[in-house]
Design a protein around this motif. Structure first.
Motif, PDB file in Angstrom:
ATOM      1  N   TYR A 293      66.067  82.258 -34.899  1.00  0.00           N
ATOM      2  CA  TYR A 293      66.252  81.016 -35.654  1.00  0.00           C
ATOM      3  C   TYR A 293      67.106  81.314 -36.877  1.00  0.00           C
ATOM      4  N   ASN A 294      68.096  80.534 -37.132  1.00  0.00           N
ATOM      5  CA  ASN A 294      68.988  80.684 -38.281  1.00  0.00           C
ATOM      6  C   ASN A 294      69.514  82.112 -38.378  1.00  0.00           C
TER       7      ASN A 294
ATOM      8  N   VAL B 193      65.073  84.847 -38.231  1.00  0.00           N
ATOM      9  CA  VAL B 193      63.764  85.094 -37.620  1.00  0.00           C
ATOM     10  C   VAL B 193      63.946  85.370 -36.119  1.00  0.00           C
TER      11      VAL B 193
ATOM     12  N   PRO C 136      48.518  85.126 -30.262  1.00  0.00           N
ATOM     13  CA  PRO C 136      48.142  84.523 -31.545  1.00  0.00           C
ATOM     14  C   PRO C 136      49.225  83.575 -32.053  1.00  0.00           C
ATOM     15  N   SER C 137      48.866  82.779 -33.032  1.00  0.00           N
ATOM     16  CA  SER C 137      49.795  81.817 -33.614  1.00  0.00           C
ATOM     17  C   SER C 137      51.046  82.542 -34.131  1.00  0.00           C
ATOM     18  N   GLY C 138      52.207  81.973 -33.845  1.00  0.00           N
ATOM     19  CA  GLY C 138      53.462  82.530 -34.351  1.00  0.00           C
ATOM     20  C   GLY C 138      54.080  83.601 -33.466  1.00  0.00           C
ATOM     21  N   CYS C 139      53.484  83.882 -32.292  1.00  0.00           N
ATOM     22  CA  CYS C 139      54.005  84.978 -31.462  1.00  0.00           C
ATOM     23  C   CYS C 139      55.185  84.550 -30.592  1.00  0.00           C
ATOM     24  N   GLY C 140      55.462  83.239 -30.524  1.00  0.00           N
ATOM     25  CA  GLY C 140      56.649  82.797 -29.782  1.00  0.00           C
ATOM     26  C   GLY C 140      56.360  81.993 -28.523  1.00  0.00           C
ATOM     27  N   LYS C 141      55.137  81.537 -28.355  1.00  0.00           N
ATOM     28  CA  LYS C 141      54.765  80.798 -27.136  1.00  0.00           C
ATOM     29  C   LYS C 141      55.524  79.474 -27.041  1.00  0.00           C
ATOM     30  N   THR C 142      55.475  78.700 -28.121  1.00  0.00           N
ATOM     31  CA  THR C 142      56.134  77.390 -28.107  1.00  0.00           C
ATOM     32  C   THR C 142      57.647  77.560 -27.957  1.00  0.00           C
ATOM     33  N   THR C 143      58.198  78.554 -28.618  1.00  0.00           N
ATOM     34  CA  THR C 143      59.635  78.793 -28.510  1.00  0.00           C
ATOM     35  C   THR C 143      60.020  79.077 -27.058  1.00  0.00           C
TER      36      THR C 143
ATOM     37  N   ALA D 253      62.314  85.090 -32.998  1.00  0.00           N
ATOM     38  CA  ALA D 253      61.101  84.488 -32.434  1.00  0.00           C
ATOM     39  C   ALA D 253      60.808  85.075 -31.060  1.00  0.00           C
TER      40      ALA D 253
HETATM   41  P1  ADP Z   1      53.587  80.036 -31.331  1.00  0.00           P
HETATM   42  O1  ADP Z   1      53.837  78.816 -30.520  1.00  0.00           O
HETATM   43  O2  ADP Z   1      53.189  81.220 -30.523  1.00  0.00           O
HETATM   44  O3  ADP Z   1      52.619  79.776 -32.441  1.00  0.00           O
HETATM   45  P2  ADP Z   1      56.327  79.683 -32.218  1.00  0.00           P
HETATM   46  O4  ADP Z   1      57.154  79.822 -31.000  1.00  0.00           O
HETATM   47  O5  ADP Z   1      56.076  78.306 -32.717  1.00  0.00           O
HETATM   48  O6  ADP Z   1      54.961  80.472 -32.029  1.00  0.00           O
HETATM   49  O7  ADP Z   1      57.011  80.500 -33.390  1.00  0.00           O
HETATM   50  C1  ADP Z   1      57.502  81.827 -33.244  1.00  0.00           C
HETATM   51  C2  ADP Z   1      58.175  82.273 -34.531  1.00  0.00           C
HETATM   52  O8  ADP Z   1      59.352  81.512 -34.743  1.00  0.00           O
HETATM   53  C3  ADP Z   1      57.334  82.083 -35.767  1.00  0.00           C
HETATM   54  O9  ADP Z   1      57.608  83.147 -36.640  1.00  0.00           O
HETATM   55  C4  ADP Z   1      57.835  80.791 -36.343  1.00  0.00           C
HETATM   56  O10 ADP Z   1      57.648  80.732 -37.727  1.00  0.00           O
HETATM   57  C5  ADP Z   1      59.293  80.823 -35.965  1.00  0.00           C
HETATM   58  N1  ADP Z   1      59.854  79.475 -35.744  1.00  0.00           N
HETATM   59  C6  ADP Z   1      59.446  78.576 -34.841  1.00  0.00           C
HETATM   60  N2  ADP Z   1      60.186  77.455 -34.877  1.00  0.00           N
HETATM   61  C7  ADP Z   1      61.118  77.662 -35.853  1.00  0.00           C
HETATM   62  C8  ADP Z   1      62.213  76.890 -36.403  1.00  0.00           C
HETATM   63  N3  ADP Z   1      62.491  75.672 -35.919  1.00  0.00           N
HETATM   64  N4  ADP Z   1      62.940  77.453 -37.373  1.00  0.00           N
HETATM   65  C9  ADP Z   1      62.666  78.672 -37.858  1.00  0.00           C
HETATM   66  N5  ADP Z   1      61.675  79.462 -37.399  1.00  0.00           N
HETATM   67  C10 ADP Z   1      60.911  78.974 -36.415  1.00  0.00           C
END
Ligand code: ADP
Ligand code: MG
Length: 375
Positions: free
Chosen positions: A13-14, A17, A38-45, A19
């Protein structure tokens, strides 16, 4: 062939980060695949890259054997269900589910051309839907057992019912892949358990390839055919629930996928059946061996047993200990026991009438060598 393959996916991201860091996944057609971490590990991404809402920094995504990197989200034929339901509040249950099909009809030229306002046209169509849409929506609502609530407003539904509508809304489009991002996280525990069964039943009935994101190990392990455990943007282990539980590749996975007793150990002898391991304060025989001398030793709570110190026992692994605490867990009792320099958690099936060991009591702990895992 409706599998999903993710090949060496990197997402920054940008430009800052990271992800996702070299994520590889191979999901077979009809498989129920969980992404756990865990939260923030990249699942949603990961999900958003597959769905087409995020552009990967590098790497490829295949759906049905076709590279979809340059296919827009609405052409990828992925159904999505989110934690927040994301229903249309001004439409009733039926209209919410009929919405996507109605729009699809529109783009395929199925609407007349006389009406000027698209919104009016849509409302009219939703209020008086053609028969093929009524049939499909009814079928989808039957799947989620909400046929009787078709006319309800979404604000009059419970959280669980709203999530069923969201699921019906995704399924009615007959997607090739169903993506679910923490869909049960807003529900209370009892409802979550019911919904697990419902989702799994529907997934098996429909046979749809499903990717299910969760941070809840119990949810992932109980629902999925295969689970990928993620940490810091990487997949640490990708295996069936039983493999993950019984052969985690490292302490992180061991700890994440269930309650565990972890020790640092050193092999002091290799035998024909396994090894003898020195742990701080006691020695254990394991049914396994390793080349390296130092390793992590994992014992699941049900891999041990505990008895009053005067009980006659014949066992290869007997350690003396003291009960620190006992806790009733429904069918099991958990004992926290001090052994050597460690505290271990032991779970024993409770047999009615059996004397429960009390706090402070001196005990013998036995450990099945096949349950002394070296990782
Ligand atoms: P999870 O779903 O496992 O909680 P995410 O995929 O949401 O994790 O996030 C993975 C990492 O990417 C985290 O460090 C989060 O802060 C970062 N992140 C997610 N979306 C964005 C975004 N739009 N811009 C910048 N960083 C992002
Ligand atoms: Mg997330």
């Amino acid at each position: 062939m409706s599998g999903v393959v993710v090949n060496n996916l990197i997402k920054k991201y940008n430009n800052d980060v990271t992800a996702l860091n070299h994520v590889n996944i191979d999901i077979k057609e009809g498989e129920f695949f969980a992404l756990l971490g865990p939260s923030g590990c990249g699942k949603t991404t990961t999900m958003r890259c597959i769905a087409g809402f995020e552009t990967p920094t590098s790497g490829e995504i295949f759906i049905n054997g076709q590279v979809v990197n340059h296919v827009p989200a609405n052409k990828r034929n992925c159904g999505m269900v989110f934690q927040s339901y994301a229903l249309f509040p001004h439409y009733n249950v039926f209209e919410n589910v009929a919405y996507g099909l109605t729009i699809r009809d529109f783009y395929q030229g199925g609407f007349g051309t006389k009406v000027s306002s698209f919104a009016r046209l849509l409302s009219r169509r939703l209020a008086k839907p053609p028969k093929h849409i009524v049939n499909k929506v009814s079928e989808a609502l039957d799947y989620v057992e909400l046929g009787h609530l078709a006319e309800r407003g979404t604000s009059e539904l419970s959280g669980g019912q709203q999530q069923r509508v969201a699921l019906a809304r995704a399924l009615v489009m007959e997607p090739s892949v169903l993506l679910m991002d923490e869909p049960l996280s807003n529900l209370d525990k009892k409802l979550r358990n019911t919904m697990r069964t419902t989702i799994r039943r529907i997934q098996q009935d429909v046979g749809i390839t499903t990717i299910f994101v969760t941070h809840d190990q119990e949810e992932a392990m109980s629902m999925a055919d295969r689970v990928a455990v993620m940490k810091d943007g990487e997949i640490i282990q990708n295996a069936t629930p039983t493999e993950l539980y019984s052969h985690p590749v490292n302490p992180f996975v061991a700890d994440f996928v269930g309650s565990s007793n972890l020790f640092q150990g050193t092999i002091v002898e290799r035998t024909t059946t396994g090894s003898v391991i020195q742990i701080d304060g006691f020695v254990l025989r394991s049914g396994f061996s390793k080349e390296a001398n130092d390793m992590n030793v994992l014992i699941r709570p049900e891999g041990m047993n505990v008895y009053h110190k005067d009980t006659e026992i014949n066992h290869v692994n007997i350690i003396e200990g003291k009960v620190l605490m006992h806790t009733y867990l429904g069918p099991n009792i958990r004992y926290d026991v001090k052994v050597g320099a460690h505290e271990v958690g032991i779970e024993k099936i409770y047999v009615p009438g059996e004397r429960v060991l009390t706090n402070g009591e001196d005990v013998k702990v036995t450990v099945d060598p096949e349950r002394v895992l070296l990782i």
